[in-house]
Design an enzyme around this catalytic site. Structure first.
Site, PDB file in Angstrom:
ATOM      1  N   GLU A 127       2.373  -9.345  16.081  1.00 36.98           N
ATOM      2  CA  GLU A 127       1.153  -9.180  16.883  1.00 36.98           C
ATOM      3  C   GLU A 127       0.942  -7.688  17.153  1.00 36.98           C
ATOM      4  O   GLU A 127       1.900  -6.903  17.060  1.00 36.98           O
ATOM      5  CB  GLU A 127       1.314  -9.922  18.212  1.00 36.98           C
ATOM      6  CG  GLU A 127       1.563 -11.395  17.982  1.00 36.98           C
ATOM      7  CD  GLU A 127       1.620 -12.211  19.269  1.00 36.98           C
ATOM      8  OE1 GLU A 127       1.614 -11.620  20.373  1.00 36.98           O
ATOM      9  OE2 GLU A 127       1.660 -13.449  19.145  1.00 36.98           O
ATOM     10  N   SER A 132       9.145  -6.321  16.234  1.00 40.49           N
ATOM     11  CA  SER A 132      10.591  -6.558  16.214  1.00 40.49           C
ATOM     12  C   SER A 132      11.013  -7.580  17.268  1.00 40.49           C
ATOM     13  O   SER A 132      11.891  -8.413  17.022  1.00 40.49           O
ATOM     14  CB  SER A 132      11.337  -5.244  16.478  1.00 40.49           C
ATOM     15  OG  SER A 132      11.002  -4.289  15.508  1.00 40.49           O
ATOM     16  N   ILE A 157      -0.576  -9.257   8.466  1.00 45.21           N
ATOM     17  CA  ILE A 157      -0.172 -10.523   7.843  1.00 45.21           C
ATOM     18  C   ILE A 157      -0.435 -10.520   6.326  1.00 45.21           C
ATOM     19  O   ILE A 157      -1.581 -10.463   5.873  1.00 45.21           O
ATOM     20  CB  ILE A 157      -0.863 -11.735   8.538  1.00 45.21           C
ATOM     21  CG1 ILE A 157      -0.602 -11.677  10.053  1.00 45.21           C
ATOM     22  CG2 ILE A 157      -0.386 -13.053   7.929  1.00 45.21           C
ATOM     23  CD1 ILE A 157       0.869 -11.571  10.479  1.00 45.21           C
ATOM     24  N   GLU A 244      14.585 -15.150   3.688  1.00 44.16           N
ATOM     25  CA  GLU A 244      13.537 -14.130   3.627  1.00 44.16           C
ATOM     26  C   GLU A 244      14.159 -12.780   3.286  1.00 44.16           C
ATOM     27  O   GLU A 244      13.607 -11.989   2.519  1.00 44.16           O
ATOM     28  CB  GLU A 244      12.808 -14.075   4.972  1.00 44.16           C
ATOM     29  CG  GLU A 244      11.741 -13.015   5.019  1.00 44.16           C
ATOM     30  CD  GLU A 244      10.816 -13.130   6.235  1.00 44.16           C
ATOM     31  OE1 GLU A 244      10.911 -14.143   6.959  1.00 44.16           O
ATOM     32  OE2 GLU A 244      10.028 -12.207   6.450  1.00 44.16           O
ATOM     33  N   GLY A 341       8.985  15.070 -12.659  1.00 48.13           N
ATOM     34  CA  GLY A 341       8.281  16.297 -12.281  1.00 48.13           C
ATOM     35  C   GLY A 341       6.943  15.940 -11.645  1.00 48.13           C
ATOM     36  O   GLY A 341       6.818  14.897 -10.993  1.00 48.13           O
TER      37      GLY A 341
HETATM   38  C1  FAD Z   1       2.679  -4.201   4.585  1.00 40.50           C
HETATM   39  C2  FAD Z   1       3.223  -5.051   5.696  1.00 40.50           C
HETATM   40  C3  FAD Z   1       3.296  -6.426   5.521  1.00 40.50           C
HETATM   41  C4  FAD Z   1       3.755  -7.230   6.559  1.00 40.50           C
HETATM   42  N1  FAD Z   1       3.739  -8.611   6.416  1.00 40.50           N
HETATM   43  C5  FAD Z   1       3.976  -9.381   7.499  1.00 40.50           C
HETATM   44  C6  FAD Z   1       3.785 -10.809   7.428  1.00 40.50           C
HETATM   45  O1  FAD Z   1       3.441 -11.376   6.393  1.00 40.50           O
HETATM   46  N2  FAD Z   1       3.973 -11.525   8.571  1.00 40.50           N
HETATM   47  C7  FAD Z   1       4.354 -10.953   9.741  1.00 40.50           C
HETATM   48  O2  FAD Z   1       4.486 -11.672  10.718  1.00 40.50           O
HETATM   49  N3  FAD Z   1       4.578  -9.619   9.826  1.00 40.50           N
HETATM   50  C8  FAD Z   1       4.382  -8.821   8.743  1.00 40.50           C
HETATM   51  N4  FAD Z   1       4.584  -7.464   8.822  1.00 40.50           N
HETATM   52  C9  FAD Z   1       4.999  -6.884  10.088  1.00 40.50           C
HETATM   53  C10 FAD Z   1       6.432  -6.385  10.087  1.00 40.50           C
HETATM   54  O3  FAD Z   1       7.334  -7.442  10.006  1.00 40.50           O
HETATM   55  C11 FAD Z   1       6.599  -5.541  11.368  1.00 40.50           C
HETATM   56  O4  FAD Z   1       5.837  -4.358  11.184  1.00 40.50           O
HETATM   57  C12 FAD Z   1       8.045  -5.208  11.662  1.00 40.50           C
HETATM   58  O5  FAD Z   1       8.757  -6.365  12.037  1.00 40.50           O
HETATM   59  C13 FAD Z   1       8.199  -4.143  12.775  1.00 40.50           C
HETATM   60  O6  FAD Z   1       7.452  -4.469  13.883  1.00 40.50           O
HETATM   61  P1  FAD Z   1       6.471  -3.369  14.531  1.00 40.50           P
HETATM   62  O7  FAD Z   1       5.598  -2.849  13.442  1.00 40.50           O
HETATM   63  O8  FAD Z   1       5.810  -3.976  15.707  1.00 40.50           O
HETATM   64  O9  FAD Z   1       7.434  -2.207  14.963  1.00 40.50           O
HETATM   65  P2  FAD Z   1       8.198  -2.070  16.373  1.00 40.50           P
HETATM   66  O10 FAD Z   1       8.883  -3.332  16.702  1.00 40.50           O
HETATM   67  O11 FAD Z   1       7.236  -1.517  17.361  1.00 40.50           O
HETATM   68  O12 FAD Z   1       9.283  -0.969  16.013  1.00 40.50           O
HETATM   69  C14 FAD Z   1       9.018   0.438  15.992  1.00 40.50           C
HETATM   70  C15 FAD Z   1      10.324   1.170  15.688  1.00 40.50           C
HETATM   71  O13 FAD Z   1      11.279   0.895  16.732  1.00 40.50           O
HETATM   72  C16 FAD Z   1      12.467   0.370  16.171  1.00 40.50           C
HETATM   73  N5  FAD Z   1      13.053  -0.629  17.068  1.00 40.50           N
HETATM   74  C17 FAD Z   1      12.428  -1.682  17.663  1.00 40.50           C
HETATM   75  N6  FAD Z   1      13.297  -2.404  18.354  1.00 40.50           N
HETATM   76  C18 FAD Z   1      14.519  -1.822  18.199  1.00 40.50           C
HETATM   77  C19 FAD Z   1      15.842  -2.106  18.652  1.00 40.50           C
HETATM   78  N7  FAD Z   1      16.105  -3.177  19.412  1.00 40.50           N
HETATM   79  N8  FAD Z   1      16.846  -1.287  18.272  1.00 40.50           N
HETATM   80  C20 FAD Z   1      16.603  -0.203  17.492  1.00 40.50           C
HETATM   81  N9  FAD Z   1      15.375   0.112  17.033  1.00 40.50           N
HETATM   82  C21 FAD Z   1      14.350  -0.688  17.364  1.00 40.50           C
HETATM   83  C22 FAD Z   1      12.051  -0.258  14.848  1.00 40.50           C
HETATM   84  O14 FAD Z   1      13.128  -0.379  13.951  1.00 40.50           O
HETATM   85  C23 FAD Z   1      10.978   0.723  14.390  1.00 40.50           C
HETATM   86  O15 FAD Z   1      11.610   1.806  13.757  1.00 40.50           O
HETATM   87  C24 FAD Z   1       4.187  -6.641   7.770  1.00 40.50           C
HETATM   88  C25 FAD Z   1       4.164  -5.238   7.914  1.00 40.50           C
HETATM   89  C26 FAD Z   1       3.680  -4.453   6.898  1.00 40.50           C
HETATM   90  C27 FAD Z   1       3.628  -2.968   7.120  1.00 40.50           C
END
Ligand code: FAD
Length: 382
Positions: A127, A132, A157, A244, A341
């Site tokens: 969302e 995460s 998504i 997955e 290159g």
């Molecule tokens: C091209 C693409 C396709 C995707 N496809 C899907 C899909 O089909 N379905 C779906 O549901 N999602 C999808 N995603 C979403 C993806 O799974 C999330 O972007 C990912 O899980 C990270 O969540 P966030 O972007 O909210 O990052 P955040 O959770 O905000 O994290 C930001 C940073 O903080 C770090 N962080 C967060 N929590 C912790 C912790 N506890 N300890 C240490 N570091 C932490 C993370 O590692 C990251 O570096 C997709 C994303 C992309 C870019």
């Protein structure tokens, strides 16, 4: 190049079919679909017809009843063809949730269409406010008579813009954390209150449609709850996430292998200082390192696949596979690109696309930091 000892005659025959499908039906159209930002439906139908989509679904529900090894073959061949954008992996994961936790009625209703490619599936977890931290999802599914009333929004998504079927992560009890999470199957066709938002522009994976999804008072029958009981979503996610992660790992492996093959071809042709680029000791050592990394990655992925088959793959080991494979993929592709290159930086050279596609593999499917956290939790358990 890796020698997958689990591959028997039937896997090689399947690999040949899959390889031909990618070579004839996908690769020639990459440029057009990259511009369009999506892969058209007939491709899904063709993959369905060839048995690629439903290879591992149960035979009673339109599949071929084969082991996950056959999906590994598809993922490897797709990546070796230079693509990780076609959303087969996500479609496959969604189907495996239904296979694993669906009632007989649910399997009969949805799996055959997913096997033929008539229906395309997506998984909607992330969302705008949480990725995460899955327990913090805000999308709600509140009982109202014999329906759920769904409100919320999802982002990033994969297959989102074209999906007919969503595996939606929502809170059936918004006051609870993990125990409030349920998985609900949403059929998107002519669904009041449901809308696809922006098709997101990305640095890589441009053929893949990645979208925002919105739910405003969407009504879904209670019978679309995955399984028989509310609040099981988190448990179901934890059970399926290892697969997955292997899916991501096999595509990372195939992609690293693809980069190595492309680079070998290039450095044997291109010349500088009167020699082939291949003749410089730096090139030879770099490629020796890359080839070693690819083979070691393959050995680890194969081991994970065997453990999965035996029901012995732990969440920690799957997390190791995810972070290590994607880290290795990015390192390998970076080293390979360097040997091209300036040409390596040009869009017309496929190595540049491998490079931009690879980056997201360290982010989705659980970020690599979260993977390390999962592994560390296992190490810290008494
Ligand atoms: C091209 C693409 C396709 C995707 N496809 C899907 C899909 O089909 N379905 C779906 O549901 N999602 C999808 N995603 C979403 C993806 O799974 C999330 O972007 C990912 O899980 C990270 O969540 P966030 O972007 O909210 O990052 P955040 O959770 O905000 O994290 C930001 C940073 O903080 C770090 N962080 C967060 N929590 C912790 C912790 N506890 N300890 C240490 N570091 C932490 C993370 O590692 C990251 O570096 C997709 C994303 C992309 C870019």
């Amino acid at each position: 190049m890796p020698n997958h000892l689990w591959m028997q005659e039937e896997h090689h025959a399947f690999a040949e079919t899959v390889r031909r499908f990618f070579a004839e039906d996908l690769v020639p159209n990459f440029a057009e679909w990259t511009k369009a930002g999506t892969i058209p439906r007939p491709v899904w139908a063709k993959a369905g017809k060839l048995g690629i989509l439903g290879a591992t679904f149960p035979e009673d529900y339109g599949g071929l009843g084969l082991s996950r090894h056959f999906d590994a073959v598809t993922l490897l061949e797709q990546a070796k063809a230079g693509d990780i954008g076609w959303g087969f992996g996500v479609h496959n994961i969604a189907a495996h949730y239904i296979s694993a936790f669906g009632t007989d009625d649910q399997k009969a209703r949805w799996l055959p269409g997913l096997a033929t490619g008539d229906k395309i599936a997506a998984i909607a977890m992330t969302e705008p406010g949480t990725g995460s931290d899955l327990q913090a999802v805000k999308t709600s599914a509140i009982r109202d008579g014999n329906e759920y009333l769904i409100n919320g929004s999802k982002t990033f998504i994969t297959n989102g813009g074209s999906a007919d079927l969503l595996l939606l992560v929502a809170k059936t009890d918004p006051t609870a954390k993990g125990r409030g999470v349920s998985l609900i199957i949403v059929e998107t066709e002519q669904l009041d209150g449901y809308s696809v938002g922006r098709r997101l522009k990305k640095m890589g994976m441009k053929r893949n449609d990645t979208a925002e999804l919105n739910f405003a008072d969407v009504r879904i029958p209670l019978t679309n709850l995955l399984g028989a009981e509310e609040g099981q979503g988190f448990y179901q996610l934890m059970k399926q996430l290892p697969w997955e992660r292997l899916i991501i790992g096999f595509s990372a492996l195939g992609s690293a292998q693809c980069a190595l093959e492309m680079t070998l071809e290039y450095v044997k042709e291109r010349r500088a200082f009167g020699k082939r680029i291949m003749d410089f000791q730096n090139t030879r050592f770099k490629l020796a390192e890359v080839a070693t990394k690819v083979d070691i990655l393959a050995a680890f992925m194969d081991q994970c696949l065997v453990e999965l088959d035996l029901g012995q793959l732990t969440a920690e080991k799957a997390a190791m596979a995810k972070w290590w494979s994607t880290q290795t993929q990015c390192e390998v592709i970076d080293e390979c690109l360097q040997l091209f290159g300036g040409y390596g930086y040009m869009s017309e050279y496929p190595i540049s696309e491998l490079y931009t596609d690879a980056r997201v593999q360290k982010i989705y499917g659980g970020t690599n930091e979260i993977m390390k956290e999962l592994i560390a939790r296992g190490l810290d358990r008494d």
